[in-house]
Design a protein around this motif. Sequence first.
Motif, PDB file in Angstrom:
ATOM      1  N   LYS A 139       0.853  -1.191   0.000  1.00  0.00           N
ATOM      2  CA  LYS A 139       0.000   0.000   0.000  1.00  0.00           C
ATOM      3  C   LYS A 139       0.889   1.241   0.000  1.00  0.00           C
ATOM      4  N   SER A 140       0.458   2.267  -0.670  1.00  0.00           N
ATOM      5  CA  SER A 140       1.315   3.408  -0.952  1.00  0.00           C
ATOM      6  C   SER A 140       1.558   4.323   0.244  1.00  0.00           C
ATOM      7  N   SER A 141       2.612   4.032   0.944  1.00  0.00           N
ATOM      8  CA  SER A 141       3.026   4.876   2.059  1.00  0.00           C
ATOM      9  C   SER A 141       3.631   6.174   1.557  1.00  0.00           C
ATOM     10  N   ALA A 142       4.231   6.143   0.377  1.00  0.00           N
ATOM     11  CA  ALA A 142       4.805   7.358  -0.201  1.00  0.00           C
ATOM     12  C   ALA A 142       3.704   8.392  -0.451  1.00  0.00           C
ATOM     13  N   PHE A 143       2.542   7.925  -0.862  1.00  0.00           N
ATOM     14  CA  PHE A 143       1.413   8.827  -1.073  1.00  0.00           C
ATOM     15  C   PHE A 143       0.961   9.438   0.256  1.00  0.00           C
ATOM     16  N   GLY A 144       0.940   8.640   1.294  1.00  0.00           N
ATOM     17  CA  GLY A 144       0.606   9.144   2.622  1.00  0.00           C
ATOM     18  C   GLY A 144       1.605  10.194   3.094  1.00  0.00           C
ATOM     19  N   TYR A 145       2.870   9.949   2.808  1.00  0.00           N
ATOM     20  CA  TYR A 145       3.921  10.907   3.169  1.00  0.00           C
ATOM     21  C   TYR A 145       3.712  12.222   2.424  1.00  0.00           C
ATOM     22  N   LEU A 146       3.419  12.124   1.125  1.00  0.00           N
ATOM     23  CA  LEU A 146       3.182  13.322   0.320  1.00  0.00           C
ATOM     24  C   LEU A 146       1.964  14.098   0.829  1.00  0.00           C
ATOM     25  N   LEU A 147       0.870  13.400   1.097  1.00  0.00           N
ATOM     26  CA  LEU A 147      -0.327  14.065   1.606  1.00  0.00           C
ATOM     27  C   LEU A 147      -0.069  14.731   2.954  1.00  0.00           C
ATOM     28  N   ALA A 148       0.643  14.057   3.825  1.00  0.00           N
ATOM     29  CA  ALA A 148       0.971  14.639   5.128  1.00  0.00           C
ATOM     30  C   ALA A 148       1.845  15.876   4.962  1.00  0.00           C
ATOM     31  N   SER A 149       2.771  15.823   4.023  1.00  0.00           N
ATOM     32  CA  SER A 149       3.655  16.965   3.776  1.00  0.00           C
ATOM     33  C   SER A 149       2.883  18.160   3.231  1.00  0.00           C
ATOM     34  N   LEU A 150       1.924  17.897   2.373  1.00  0.00           N
ATOM     35  CA  LEU A 150       1.183  18.976   1.724  1.00  0.00           C
ATOM     36  C   LEU A 150       0.092  19.593   2.602  1.00  0.00           C
ATOM     37  N   HIS A 151      -0.519  18.803   3.456  1.00  0.00           N
ATOM     38  CA  HIS A 151      -1.730  19.267   4.131  1.00  0.00           C
ATOM     39  C   HIS A 151      -1.623  19.483   5.636  1.00  0.00           C
ATOM     40  N   PHE A 152      -0.509  19.115   6.240  1.00  0.00           N
ATOM     41  CA  PHE A 152      -0.370  19.288   7.677  1.00  0.00           C
ATOM     42  C   PHE A 152       0.913  20.055   7.987  1.00  0.00           C
ATOM     43  N   PRO A 153       0.802  21.142   8.715  1.00  0.00           N
ATOM     44  CA  PRO A 153       2.002  21.935   9.013  1.00  0.00           C
ATOM     45  C   PRO A 153       2.939  21.242  10.010  1.00  0.00           C
ATOM     46  N   ASP A 154       2.413  20.396  10.853  1.00  0.00           N
ATOM     47  CA  ASP A 154       3.236  19.706  11.841  1.00  0.00           C
ATOM     48  C   ASP A 154       4.074  18.624  11.162  1.00  0.00           C
ATOM     49  N   PHE A 155       5.381  18.761  11.269  1.00  0.00           N
ATOM     50  CA  PHE A 155       6.294  17.838  10.601  1.00  0.00           C
ATOM     51  C   PHE A 155       6.138  16.407  11.104  1.00  0.00           C
ATOM     52  N   ALA A 156       5.762  16.237  12.353  1.00  0.00           N
ATOM     53  CA  ALA A 156       5.659  14.902  12.953  1.00  0.00           C
ATOM     54  C   ALA A 156       4.576  14.047  12.294  1.00  0.00           C
ATOM     55  N   VAL A 157       3.644  14.659  11.587  1.00  0.00           N
ATOM     56  CA  VAL A 157       2.572  13.907  10.926  1.00  0.00           C
ATOM     57  C   VAL A 157       3.145  13.002   9.831  1.00  0.00           C
ATOM     58  N   ARG A 158       4.287  13.364   9.275  1.00  0.00           N
ATOM     59  CA  ARG A 158       4.911  12.574   8.203  1.00  0.00           C
ATOM     60  C   ARG A 158       5.615  11.315   8.712  1.00  0.00           C
ATOM     61  N   VAL A 159       5.940  11.295   9.965  1.00  0.00           N
ATOM     62  CA  VAL A 159       6.793  10.235  10.504  1.00  0.00           C
ATOM     63  C   VAL A 159       6.211   8.829  10.314  1.00  0.00           C
ATOM     64  N   PRO A 160       4.947   8.567  10.633  1.00  0.00           N
ATOM     65  CA  PRO A 160       4.433   7.203  10.418  1.00  0.00           C
ATOM     66  C   PRO A 160       4.530   6.751   8.951  1.00  0.00           C
ATOM     67  N   SER A 161       4.261   7.655   8.039  1.00  0.00           N
ATOM     68  CA  SER A 161       4.375   7.283   6.622  1.00  0.00           C
ATOM     69  C   SER A 161       5.825   7.023   6.224  1.00  0.00           C
ATOM     70  N   ALA A 162       6.746   7.794   6.772  1.00  0.00           N
ATOM     71  CA  ALA A 162       8.158   7.584   6.465  1.00  0.00           C
ATOM     72  C   ALA A 162       8.615   6.200   6.919  1.00  0.00           C
ATOM     73  N   VAL A 163       8.198   5.811   8.114  1.00  0.00           N
ATOM     74  CA  VAL A 163       8.539   4.470   8.616  1.00  0.00           C
ATOM     75  C   VAL A 163       7.837   3.405   7.775  1.00  0.00           C
ATOM     76  N   SER A 164       6.603   3.670   7.429  1.00  0.00           N
ATOM     77  CA  SER A 164       5.820   2.725   6.642  1.00  0.00           C
ATOM     78  C   SER A 164       6.432   2.492   5.260  1.00  0.00           C
ATOM     79  N   ILE A 165       7.031   3.527   4.680  1.00  0.00           N
ATOM     80  CA  ILE A 165       7.673   3.381   3.368  1.00  0.00           C
ATOM     81  C   ILE A 165       8.767   2.320   3.432  1.00  0.00           C
ATOM     82  N   VAL A 166       9.539   2.356   4.492  1.00  0.00           N
ATOM     83  CA  VAL A 166      10.633   1.380   4.627  1.00  0.00           C
ATOM     84  C   VAL A 166      10.079  -0.038   4.720  1.00  0.00           C
TER      85      VAL A 166
END
Length: 142
Positions: free
Chosen positions: A80-107
């Motif tokens: 499942k596309s974790s990279a897409f989740g990372y992109l959406l979190a980057s674009l729509h949430f100002p808090d940087f920590a929102v990207r972290v679960p997707s970043a781990v999920s990508i790996v």
Amino acid sequence: FPKFVQAVLPFSPIVGVLITCLLVGVSVATSAGEILAAGPTLQLAAFLLHALGGVAGYIVTKPFYGEDVCRTFAIEFAMKSSAFGYLLASLHFPDFAVRVPSAVSIVWMTLIGSSLAVASRFFPPNECKIRPEHDFGSIDGE
């Protein structure tokens, strides 16, 4: 267009691997401190998301399809596309920590999905209609 496809076809796997490494590397590098701070709980959750997705894809399809199709579903469910989740979190949430679960999920998505694909390649199902060594012919159907 078919001649172009034939020309780039031998390079496609390595280009795919390089792009995947780039996506994984960028997401992890930009979130490294937060990933370490999250600890093993986040790692376990991301691992289970993709591992159980693969298992579910296999089990749910087993009563209806052959082994080759079930393995394909398992890989697709695990990837499942974790990279897409990372992109959406980057674009729509100002808090940087929102990207972290997707970043781990990508790996974990990359490791589990790729491992399933490699295992299926080296241990083909008995009832698989198309073996990995099968000649698929040319792209333009000749």
